[in-house]
Scaffold this motif. Structure first.
Motif, PDB file in Angstrom:
ATOM      1  N   GLY A  60       5.501  -5.379   8.830  1.00 25.36           N
ATOM      2  CA  GLY A  60       4.254  -6.047   9.223  1.00 25.36           C
ATOM      3  C   GLY A  60       3.984  -7.241   8.324  1.00 25.36           C
ATOM      4  O   GLY A  60       3.581  -8.318   8.784  1.00 25.36           O
ATOM      5  N   ALA A  61       4.254  -7.083   7.041  1.00 20.60           N
ATOM      6  CA  ALA A  61       4.026  -8.174   6.089  1.00 20.60           C
ATOM      7  C   ALA A  61       4.959  -9.355   6.347  1.00 20.60           C
ATOM      8  O   ALA A  61       4.638 -10.499   6.003  1.00 20.60           O
TER       9      ALA A  61
ATOM     10  N   HIS B  41       0.838  -1.208   0.000  1.00 22.42           N
ATOM     11  CA  HIS B  41       0.000   0.000   0.000  1.00 22.42           C
ATOM     12  C   HIS B  41       0.875   1.260   0.000  1.00 22.42           C
ATOM     13  O   HIS B  41       0.367   2.345  -0.145  1.00 22.42           O
ATOM     14  N   ARG B  42       2.192   1.104   0.229  1.00 22.75           N
ATOM     15  CA  ARG B  42       3.080   2.271   0.363  1.00 22.75           C
ATOM     16  C   ARG B  42       4.116   2.205  -0.752  1.00 22.75           C
ATOM     17  O   ARG B  42       5.307   2.178  -0.506  1.00 22.75           O
TER      18      ARG B  42
ATOM     19  N   TYR C 277       7.256   0.523  12.152  1.00 23.86           N
ATOM     20  CA  TYR C 277       5.834   0.440  12.524  1.00 23.86           C
ATOM     21  C   TYR C 277       5.057  -0.378  11.516  1.00 23.86           C
ATOM     22  O   TYR C 277       5.311  -0.283  10.312  1.00 23.86           O
TER      23      TYR C 277
ATOM     24  N   GLN D 166       1.416  -0.238  10.547  1.00 24.68           N
ATOM     25  CA  GLN D 166       0.278   0.652  10.794  1.00 24.68           C
ATOM     26  C   GLN D 166       0.561   1.492  12.047  1.00 24.68           C
ATOM     27  O   GLN D 166       1.436   2.353  11.996  1.00 24.68           O
TER      28      GLN D 166
ATOM     29  N   GLY E 137      -3.205  -3.756  -1.639  1.00 23.62           N
ATOM     30  CA  GLY E 137      -3.670  -3.285  -0.331  1.00 23.62           C
ATOM     31  C   GLY E 137      -3.744  -4.396   0.693  1.00 23.62           C
ATOM     32  O   GLY E 137      -3.972  -4.143   1.871  1.00 23.62           O
TER      33      GLY E 137
HETATM   34  C1  LIG Z   1      -4.216  -8.933   5.244  1.00 21.10           C
HETATM   35  C2  LIG Z   1      -4.359  -7.555   5.834  1.00 21.10           C
HETATM   36  N1  LIG Z   1      -4.446  -7.411   7.161  1.00 21.10           N
HETATM   37  C3  LIG Z   1      -4.559  -6.179   7.702  1.00 21.10           C
HETATM   38  C4  LIG Z   1      -4.596  -5.060   6.895  1.00 21.10           C
HETATM   39  C5  LIG Z   1      -4.699  -3.665   7.514  1.00 21.10           C
HETATM   40  N2  LIG Z   1      -3.384  -3.006   7.417  1.00 21.10           N
HETATM   41  C6  LIG Z   1      -3.130  -2.113   6.432  1.00 21.10           C
HETATM   42  S1  LIG Z   1      -1.537  -1.579   6.480  1.00 21.10           S
HETATM   43  C7  LIG Z   1      -1.194  -2.512   7.820  1.00 21.10           C
HETATM   44  C8  LIG Z   1       0.167  -2.509   8.450  1.00 21.10           C
HETATM   45  C9  LIG Z   1       1.223  -2.849   7.489  1.00 21.10           C
HETATM   46  O1  LIG Z   1       2.473  -2.708   8.090  1.00 21.10           O
HETATM   47  P1  LIG Z   1       3.787  -2.882   7.267  1.00 21.10           P
HETATM   48  O2  LIG Z   1       3.717  -4.116   6.447  1.00 21.10           O
HETATM   49  O3  LIG Z   1       4.909  -2.784   8.230  1.00 21.10           O
HETATM   50  O4  LIG Z   1       3.799  -1.651   6.261  1.00 21.10           O
HETATM   51  P2  LIG Z   1       3.926  -0.099   6.561  1.00 21.10           P
HETATM   52  O5  LIG Z   1       2.527   0.447   6.623  1.00 21.10           O
HETATM   53  O6  LIG Z   1       4.697   0.095   7.809  1.00 21.10           O
HETATM   54  O7  LIG Z   1       4.667   0.450   5.384  1.00 21.10           O
HETATM   55  C10 LIG Z   1      -2.306  -3.247   8.225  1.00 21.10           C
HETATM   56  C11 LIG Z   1      -2.316  -4.189   9.350  1.00 21.10           C
HETATM   57  C12 LIG Z   1      -4.531  -5.257   5.504  1.00 21.10           C
HETATM   58  N3  LIG Z   1      -4.559  -4.227   4.659  1.00 21.10           N
HETATM   59  N4  LIG Z   1      -4.389  -6.496   4.987  1.00 21.10           N
END
Ligand SMILES: Cc1ncc(C[n+]2csc(CCOP(=O)(O)OP(=O)(O)O)c2C)c(N)n1
Length: 323
Positions: free
Chosen positions: A151-152, A70-71, A181, A183, A119
């Motif tokens: 997070g991923a 998403h980023r 972080y 999220q 996303g």
């Molecule tokens: C499978 C799934 N679970 C939860 C979410 C909600 N969510 C969106 S971004 C995010 C955190 C992602 O963290 P990271 O991978 O570290 O990426 P960052 O935002 O730090 O770049 C979460 C939990 C989602 N989009 N998809």
């Protein structure tokens, strides 16, 4: 002259422009978002993380593919996508990469090596393995590069993909942007082990941790991983330690001190490169200023053009929808 010095001499000016383009592209989005105008949907910025984008995606060749999270604006720009069409997509215009129906989190242009943003956290990782496996079977010499957050790295799809990638010795480079972080959650509170880069070990996948705010270091480690992958030696895991300066998404109100300390900007990849170029007599600060002026002009025009582009025709609403 050491290797680092040579690299900065050879690529410093190009890196400066590429880093600055990514920064300015996103700053303009942040400004627009603040003004409450035309940005549709959520927008997640990677300001502060530009060295990963440029060091990783900036040295891929035609036919290589990235998947991003998403980023992902930075890696997509560094891969060569057209800023005007990216802005158009984010603004929901017909001239965007997906006809204005994807938005920031769903930009894709496989022809230019961007298999897709995603996303779904971790969603781009197995996609990239499929691409890498196909490249291996077809003998194209190309690689696939999933770029994802810390997070991923805690999702099942990361572990499952790493396993099969190792079994298949696939030409894939896992690039984790560890920005501290997931999220709103500090990474250390939810991430076991002594570093994400160590997670390849159990699968026999080499893992490297790199200063993700140092474009030279990222370039060097990525280059080594690319050599391994193209030589048929299989996957590498690259953990890039970096800092996200903005909130999780634009308009994230929890950002102002509630879930995090103010991010350190000492590691600013642009200022660091400028300082290093100055030390080497390469006019770093002057090049930084020129790069910024050029980016403001070019990307300002791209944004203007995107804003003038039409919205999608109603008849296209169901195109690309499969049931
Ligand atoms: C499978 C799934 N679970 C939860 C979410 C909600 N969510 C969106 S971004 C995010 C955190 C992602 O963290 P990271 O991978 O570290 O990426 P960052 O935002 O730090 O770049 C979460 C939990 C989602 N989009 N998809």
């Amino acid at each position: 002259m050491d290797e680092r010095h040579e690299l900065v001499k050879e690529h410093g000016a190009d890196w400066m422009q590429a880093l600055t383009d990514v920064r300015v592209f996103e700053l303009q989005l942040a400004e627009m978002h603040k003004s409450g105008s035309a940005v549709l949907g959520a927008v997640h910025l990677g300001i502060g993380q530009e060295a990963v984008a440029v060091g990783v995606a900036g040295q891929l060749i035609p036919g290589d593919q990235i998947t991003v999270s998403h980023r992902g604006h930075g890696p997509m720009l560094a891969r060569g996508l057209d800023p005007e069409r990216m802005y158009a997509e984010i603004l929901g215009r017909a001239t965007g990469y997906c006809g204005g129906k994807g938005g920031s989190m769903h930009i894709a242009c496989p022809e230019l090596g961007v298999a897709g943003a995603n996303g779904i956290v971790g969603g781009g990782i197995p996609m990239a393995l499929g691409i890498a496996k196909a490249a291996k079977e077809l003998g194209t010499g190309n690689v696939a590069v999933p770029i994802f957050g810390d997070g991923a790295a805690n999702t099942g799809s990361f572990a499952e993909t790493m396993n099969l990638a190792a079994v298949w010795r696939a030409p894939i480079i896992f690039v984790c942007e560890n920005n501290g972080y997931g999220q709103f959650t500090p990474t250390e509170g939810v991430t076991a082990g002594s570093g994400i880069f160590t997670r390849g070990e159990g699968y026999g996948v080499p893992g490297i941790q790199v200063d993700g705010e140092d474009v030279v270091a990222v370039h060097v480690e990525m280059r080594a991983a690319l050599e391994r992958a193209r030589a048929g030696e299989g996957p590498t895991l690259l953990e890039c330690r970096t800092t996200r300066w903005h909130g999780h998404h634009e308009g994230d109100e929890r950002y102002a001190g509630e879930y995090r300390a103010a991010p350190s900007r000492e590691g600013d990849p642009i200022k660091r490169l400028a300082a290093e170029m100055d030390e080497l007599g390469l006019d770093g600060e002057a090049k930084r200023e020129a790069a910024e002026a050029g980016a403001r002009e070019r990307l300002g025009a791209a944004l203007e053009a995107a804003l003038e582009a039409p919205e999608p025709e109603l008849e296209t609403a169901l195109m690309g929808v499969y049931v």
